[in-house]
Design a protein around this motif. Sequence first.
Motif, PDB file in Angstrom:
ATOM      1  N   LEU A   1       2.212   1.758  -3.500  1.00 28.08           N
ATOM      2  CA  LEU A   1       1.044   2.093  -4.368  1.00 28.08           C
ATOM      3  C   LEU A   1       0.652   3.542  -4.121  1.00 28.08           C
ATOM      4  O   LEU A   1       0.524   4.327  -5.171  1.00 28.08           O
ATOM      5  CB  LEU A   1      -0.160   1.114  -4.183  1.00 28.08           C
ATOM      6  N   SER A   2       0.659   3.993  -2.708  1.00 29.11           N
ATOM      7  CA  SER A   2       0.250   5.505  -2.437  1.00 29.11           C
ATOM      8  C   SER A   2       1.511   6.213  -3.154  1.00 29.11           C
ATOM      9  O   SER A   2       0.973   7.309  -3.557  1.00 29.11           O
ATOM     10  CB  SER A   2       0.058   5.606  -1.164  1.00 29.11           C
TER      11      SER A   2
ATOM     12  N   ASN B   1      -7.584  21.406  -1.693  1.00 32.07           N
ATOM     13  CA  ASN B   1      -6.328  21.893  -1.904  1.00 32.07           C
ATOM     14  C   ASN B   1      -6.443  23.449  -2.017  1.00 32.07           C
ATOM     15  O   ASN B   1      -5.677  24.233  -1.526  1.00 32.07           O
ATOM     16  CB  ASN B   1      -5.303  21.392  -3.051  1.00 32.07           C
TER      17      ASN B   1
ATOM     18  N   ARG C   1       2.021  13.364  -4.852  1.00 32.18           N
ATOM     19  CA  ARG C   1       2.470  14.337  -5.295  1.00 32.18           C
ATOM     20  C   ARG C   1       1.627  15.704  -5.141  1.00 32.18           C
ATOM     21  O   ARG C   1       2.271  16.747  -4.862  1.00 32.18           O
ATOM     22  CB  ARG C   1       3.225  14.402  -6.795  1.00 32.18           C
ATOM     23  N   PHE C   2       0.423  15.601  -5.321  1.00 35.69           N
ATOM     24  CA  PHE C   2      -0.542  16.562  -5.077  1.00 35.69           C
ATOM     25  C   PHE C   2      -0.510  17.035  -3.358  1.00 35.69           C
ATOM     26  O   PHE C   2      -0.804  18.307  -3.589  1.00 35.69           O
ATOM     27  CB  PHE C   2      -1.810  16.105  -5.509  1.00 35.69           C
ATOM     28  N   ASP C   3      -0.743  16.093  -2.749  1.00 30.89           N
ATOM     29  CA  ASP C   3      -0.790  16.401  -1.361  1.00 30.89           C
ATOM     30  C   ASP C   3       0.190  15.712  -0.582  1.00 30.89           C
ATOM     31  O   ASP C   3      -0.291  14.580   0.266  1.00 30.89           O
ATOM     32  CB  ASP C   3      -2.090  16.119  -1.050  1.00 30.89           C
TER      33      ASP C   3
ATOM     34  N   LEU D   1       3.228   5.762  -5.563  1.00 31.84           N
ATOM     35  CA  LEU D   1       2.924   6.165  -6.982  1.00 31.84           C
ATOM     36  C   LEU D   1       1.912   6.777  -7.364  1.00 31.84           C
ATOM     37  O   LEU D   1       1.742   7.526  -8.494  1.00 31.84           O
ATOM     38  CB  LEU D   1       2.894   4.519  -7.626  1.00 31.84           C
ATOM     39  N   SER D   2       0.874   7.022  -6.490  1.00 29.00           N
ATOM     40  CA  SER D   2      -0.462   7.725  -7.044  1.00 29.00           C
ATOM     41  C   SER D   2      -0.083   9.131  -7.165  1.00 29.00           C
ATOM     42  O   SER D   2       0.938   9.790  -6.461  1.00 29.00           O
ATOM     43  CB  SER D   2      -1.644   7.431  -6.176  1.00 29.00           C
ATOM     44  N   TRP D   3      -1.044   9.923  -7.858  1.00 31.10           N
ATOM     45  CA  TRP D   3      -0.939  11.047  -8.188  1.00 31.10           C
ATOM     46  C   TRP D   3      -1.226  12.096  -6.851  1.00 31.10           C
ATOM     47  O   TRP D   3      -0.403  13.315  -6.737  1.00 31.10           O
ATOM     48  CB  TRP D   3      -1.819  11.680  -9.135  1.00 31.10           C
ATOM     49  N   ILE D   4      -1.963  11.705  -5.948  1.00 27.69           N
ATOM     50  CA  ILE D   4      -2.048  12.349  -4.656  1.00 27.69           C
ATOM     51  C   ILE D   4      -0.866  12.507  -3.997  1.00 27.69           C
ATOM     52  O   ILE D   4      -0.810  13.497  -3.104  1.00 27.69           O
ATOM     53  CB  ILE D   4      -3.476  11.838  -3.791  1.00 27.69           C
TER      54      ILE D   4
ATOM     55  N   LEU E   1       3.993   3.063 -17.580  1.00 26.29           N
ATOM     56  CA  LEU E   1       2.861   3.749 -17.446  1.00 26.29           C
ATOM     57  C   LEU E   1       2.817   4.272 -18.969  1.00 26.29           C
ATOM     58  O   LEU E   1       1.534   4.506 -19.458  1.00 26.29           O
ATOM     59  CB  LEU E   1       3.298   5.233 -16.878  1.00 26.29           C
TER      60      LEU E   1
ATOM     61  N   ILE F   1      -6.780   3.242  -1.736  1.00 16.06           N
ATOM     62  CA  ILE F   1      -6.033   4.535  -0.986  1.00 16.06           C
ATOM     63  C   ILE F   1      -6.512   5.744  -1.555  1.00 16.06           C
ATOM     64  O   ILE F   1      -6.723   6.784  -0.534  1.00 16.06           O
ATOM     65  CB  ILE F   1      -4.486   4.461  -2.094  1.00 16.06           C
ATOM     66  N   PHE F   2      -7.480   5.944  -2.715  1.00 19.90           N
ATOM     67  CA  PHE F   2      -8.229   7.082  -2.824  1.00 19.90           C
ATOM     68  C   PHE F   2      -9.247   7.487  -2.037  1.00 19.90           C
ATOM     69  O   PHE F   2      -9.678   8.505  -1.428  1.00 19.90           O
ATOM     70  CB  PHE F   2      -8.499   7.270  -4.166  1.00 19.90           C
TER      71      PHE F   2
ATOM     72  N   ILE G   1       0.869  -1.306  -0.002  1.00 17.18           N
ATOM     73  CA  ILE G   1      -0.156   0.259  -0.030  1.00 17.18           C
ATOM     74  C   ILE G   1       0.965   1.229   0.049  1.00 17.18           C
ATOM     75  O   ILE G   1       0.693   2.306  -0.728  1.00 17.18           O
ATOM     76  CB  ILE G   1      -1.121  -0.033   0.987  1.00 17.18           C
TER      77      ILE G   1
ATOM     78  N   ARG H   1      -3.601   3.311 -15.613  1.00 21.27           N
ATOM     79  CA  ARG H   1      -2.313   3.426 -15.070  1.00 21.27           C
ATOM     80  C   ARG H   1      -1.901   4.864 -15.108  1.00 21.27           C
ATOM     81  O   ARG H   1      -1.297   5.486 -14.233  1.00 21.27           O
ATOM     82  CB  ARG H   1      -1.313   2.781 -15.764  1.00 21.27           C
TER      83      ARG H   1
ATOM     84  N   TYR I   1      -3.848   6.909 -12.634  1.00 19.81           N
ATOM     85  CA  TYR I   1      -3.431   6.646 -11.300  1.00 19.81           C
ATOM     86  C   TYR I   1      -2.272   7.296 -10.780  1.00 19.81           C
ATOM     87  O   TYR I   1      -2.099   7.970  -9.754  1.00 19.81           O
ATOM     88  CB  TYR I   1      -3.034   5.151 -11.101  1.00 19.81           C
ATOM     89  N   ILE I   2      -1.495   7.583 -11.893  1.00 22.17           N
ATOM     90  CA  ILE I   2      -0.034   8.117 -11.611  1.00 22.17           C
ATOM     91  C   ILE I   2       0.060   9.894 -11.707  1.00 22.17           C
ATOM     92  O   ILE I   2       0.218  10.498 -11.198  1.00 22.17           O
ATOM     93  CB  ILE I   2       0.905   7.608 -12.429  1.00 22.17           C
ATOM     94  N   GLU I   3      -0.819   9.858 -12.924  1.00 18.75           N
ATOM     95  CA  GLU I   3      -0.542  11.613 -13.360  1.00 18.75           C
ATOM     96  C   GLU I   3      -2.236  12.402 -12.940  1.00 18.75           C
ATOM     97  O   GLU I   3      -2.038  13.663 -12.860  1.00 18.75           O
ATOM     98  CB  GLU I   3      -0.601  11.670 -14.873  1.00 18.75           C
ATOM     99  N   GLY I   4      -3.131  11.405 -12.411  1.00 17.12           N
ATOM    100  CA  GLY I   4      -4.347  12.012 -12.148  1.00 17.12           C
ATOM    101  C   GLY I   4      -5.011  12.354 -13.184  1.00 17.12           C
ATOM    102  O   GLY I   4      -4.906  12.375 -14.553  1.00 17.12           O
TER     103      GLY I   4
ATOM    104  N   TYR J   1      -8.132   8.852   1.136  1.00 16.11           N
ATOM    105  CA  TYR J   1      -7.821  10.177   0.853  1.00 16.11           C
ATOM    106  C   TYR J   1      -9.179  11.031   1.106  1.00 16.11           C
ATOM    107  O   TYR J   1      -9.306  12.085   1.828  1.00 16.11           O
ATOM    108  CB  TYR J   1      -7.267  10.365  -0.329  1.00 16.11           C
TER     109      TYR J   1
ATOM    110  N   TYR K   1       6.164  -0.015 -12.285  1.00 15.29           N
ATOM    111  CA  TYR K   1       4.841   0.736 -12.809  1.00 15.29           C
ATOM    112  C   TYR K   1       5.063   1.785 -13.228  1.00 15.29           C
ATOM    113  O   TYR K   1       4.076   2.138 -14.312  1.00 15.29           O
ATOM    114  CB  TYR K   1       4.101   0.755 -11.268  1.00 15.29           C
ATOM    115  N   ASN K   2       6.009   2.632 -12.869  1.00 12.48           N
ATOM    116  CA  ASN K   2       6.121   3.922 -13.544  1.00 12.48           C
ATOM    117  C   ASN K   2       6.501   3.862 -14.903  1.00 12.48           C
ATOM    118  O   ASN K   2       5.988   4.560 -16.065  1.00 12.48           O
ATOM    119  CB  ASN K   2       7.245   4.544 -12.812  1.00 12.48           C
TER     120      ASN K   2
END
Lengths: 228, 779
Positions: A38-39, B99, A46-48, A41-44, A115, B77-78, A35, B23, B26-29, B81, A111-112
């Motif tokens: 995965l977290s 935000n 970097r976002f938060d 890697l997720s966009w959030i 993409l 995970i989301f 987890i 994918r 997930y990574i870029e939003g 959040y 994973y990256n």
Amino acid sequence: MRILDVRKIDVNNHNRATFIRVEPIDLQETLTDIINTLSDLSWISRFDDEFIQEGFRARALPTICDIADKLTASAVDKVSSDAGEYVVSELSRNAIVNQLKYLSVPLAELYNKQLSGNPGFDFHTQNDCEILIFGEAKYLCNQNAYGTGLKQVVEFIGNEKDLKDIPSIRDFFSKEALRKVIKGNKGFAVGFSAKSTSSDTLIANIIRNKDYKLLLAYDEIILVAVNI
Amino acid sequence: MSEIIKKIISQNHLDEIFDFAKRKLYIEGPTSTTVLEILSYLSIFVPEYFECVKDEILEVMGVFYKKPNATTLQSTIFNIYGEYIKEKYQANYTPVQANIVKKINEYKNFSFSAPTSTGKSFVFRNIIESSQNDIVIIVPSRALINEYYDRICKLITDKTVNVLTFVDIINTKHLKRSVFILTPERAKDLFKFKDRLNVEMFLFDEAQLSDEESVRGLYFDSIVRRVQKAFPDSKCIFSHPFISNPDAQLQKNNFDMNESIALQYLQKNVGQIFFAHDGAEYFHFGIDKEIMGKQKIKSKFDPLMEAISNGRSILIYTTKASIYNKSVFIKFVDYLNACPHITDNEALRLIEEVNHYIGANESYYRSSMMEMLKHGIVIHHGSLPLQARLILEHFTQQGFCRICFATSTLEQGINMPFDVVYLNTFEASRTLSMKNLIGRAGRSTDALKFDYGSVVVKAENLSGFRSVMLKEEILSNVSLLDTDEGEKDADYKEFKEAINNGEFSDEFNLTNSEVSRLKDGNIDDIVRNLLGAMFANGQLISLNVINQDENFRLGIYKYFVELYRYYLNGRTLSDGEESVLNTAIKILIWKVHCKTFKDICWRRYAFAACVPERREYERLSRNATSQYYKNIYHTKAEQLYARFIRGYDDLPNSNLHNYSLYEKGTKAKDVDYDRIVFDTYDYLDKLISFKLSDIYYAIFYQYYEKTADERALRLAKYFKYGTDNEKEILMLRYGLSFEEIKWIKDYIIDISLEEIVFGHSIVELPQEKMISIERFIQY
């Protein structure tokens, strides 16, 4: 992760077919690692970043415990089933890397890279003969999943998913290994969730499996049974 | 990944395509147009497939307000959040919304940009609601003021909060705080009250106005700068759509960057797909050719017809000319014809409300706009009266609109999303405007589904459209106030100089040099003569008196023209200018005599379309003794030509010629009532309110200061408020319109800056009439 069994199998038909059996020592810890990966890697993440650093770990704990309980009790829902597949994949990859000393390509990095490509296999490694091994993980809550895993690998080969994976994973492997894939020299690994069936029975059944027999044509076959 | 549209339509490689999109998401939003296109296509062409993955996608997009269920480890995970946001902010915010709140809390100044439909308005409304002190919202247009006003009034029911669209301090007996919704021009009045206001936050919405090369752009920056000086402790928030460098807003107006932050949000809540229309058929195409496919693919369905038959809504972006000459209706007639007659009671009520305002009827004053509205077809442009526009926006937001023909007025901010946007006109050079419009395609709903919209472009604009979608929008980081712009007209230069030198009068909304020209001693004789003509025995002369004597009437117009010449530094007016000004004065005089908007429209239409003459011929026709004579009278009515009527044009313009609103040879029966409605509104709004009222107010008020002539003060008030009645002026200051004043005033016992005291009979008023006064009723 505890290694329960490592042995060559089907030696009459193949000189590099291996069976490994493992069980997680601490399922919660494995799930936490997954987890967290995965977290990150997720966009959030970097976002938060504040949330990931401060809030996420503690908030994820009840969910992790819940999934671990469900996996242990084989009473899984969709999320636990998905988590089970990650656990199988990650433990299989670790088992291969630790026991056979093959190349480690962490989940996050893979994973990256995938993409921008055409994701296919779940994990990848490279053996000491510079043979690239494509790994697929399968989790089923109520039966041994080697059959589903083997079938999936054969389907992927048919769809050339291994070749399609190359552009996104090329940075992790030697040029020689990549060249060999093109020429047809490659190996396959299947990580699968295993129940209480004995290893001998599992191996006997695997050797009889028609999809397994199709894989004998390749340079290496690894079966990783994950007790979960 | 390539040829994705083709693959999805033929249902091939779905797992691969979905995995690719998932994918990236997930990574870029939810930032990639292409990923959102793919998800839209999957949801349309393989709905059963998409249904299985929908929750996961919605969760990873962060659209938590849809309350998706986590179905995978990643979406869990989301989900975690989402729960965290809900707990922290007490709202189902998206990550972007959360935000925005966070940055507003953390920093004194925050400039950001976000695509359309990211739900920033929802965040703003929550901030406004929970604030403890005064809030000032600055928006570029009065249309947006109306929209904000409407929503905030619904949101804030606390009667100790004033929600005002002008700067004023009223209802003081009950007042705890105020929310002001203003244009930059109206914001100037804040500075007069700065010691009595405790402004927590200035919210500059659609702040890209700052880059507009116009007097308004300059004014915007000047207000931003003055706000910093006059309200040093207040927060300043700037919101823009699609701008890549929102930090420019802070730089150009010299904010302290240590206490400021700027962010560009790229995340979207809705997907879009794109069609090209060659006039006969529709084709799918993607923005990224390499991934979505290089060839456009013929669509098996007509997206417009499909939207109409499924009760969805279409926006057709077009030119005002095509609406006026009706060519756009001819082009889309098949779609118009497919819109059924509206039967919903609420929709019919709204239609009647518009009709009541503009005064159309089934006999002579026929409105094609109203006819279309009965089928859910809306016309929306800048010459549509604001009150009618607001009703039509409600009509659309409530889902009654099937097709909306709109001009660029819709570009900015107004919250009217559609399922399909058809770009009947395409202006590649105005990329930000085009993006704003394109962003209208796709409504963000609370439903547990993937929301998407469709954009249709003409096939010939396809490559230009792709360029617009991919182009970055850059805001200048140097204010126009600080830029040497070279060739600009004299008015602009004078305004800029005055703003830069502090030579702009807040009191009169004119430059100091203009103000001083308008109190020139030579002007006094003209004012005196004008006042002598306009008043008899201390009373404003009646319309009858003005109408009976044409020379007298023309004499009055002449005085107004002479006064306007002082504003123009003595220049003689061109024929066109004089004709426009005369018409404006005529309309103004009608307005002063309490003529409602529809009364003014009727008068103008009756004149242009020879209504009395046609009525008389029809009467004679009806009463004629033989069919032969009946036909003659009828033909005479039919053959009457439209009278000359000068349409609105902007003033001043020394090159303006004089011509009729209608082409020479237009028959009286063919005069379009809608055109008169639009033209009358242009006069009242763009010329009288926006320009002439400041000039004439300055003249009469300064004359009053010099001479203490009460008549001048009364005329000054007519120009400023439209009335000289103190009670009415107070009611206007409480935000009531003239239409409302007409029926409310009898219910008011007393009105002052402290409060309104209503009579008990107020309880008899129907609910819809209570809306505008409820805030001031103390039970």
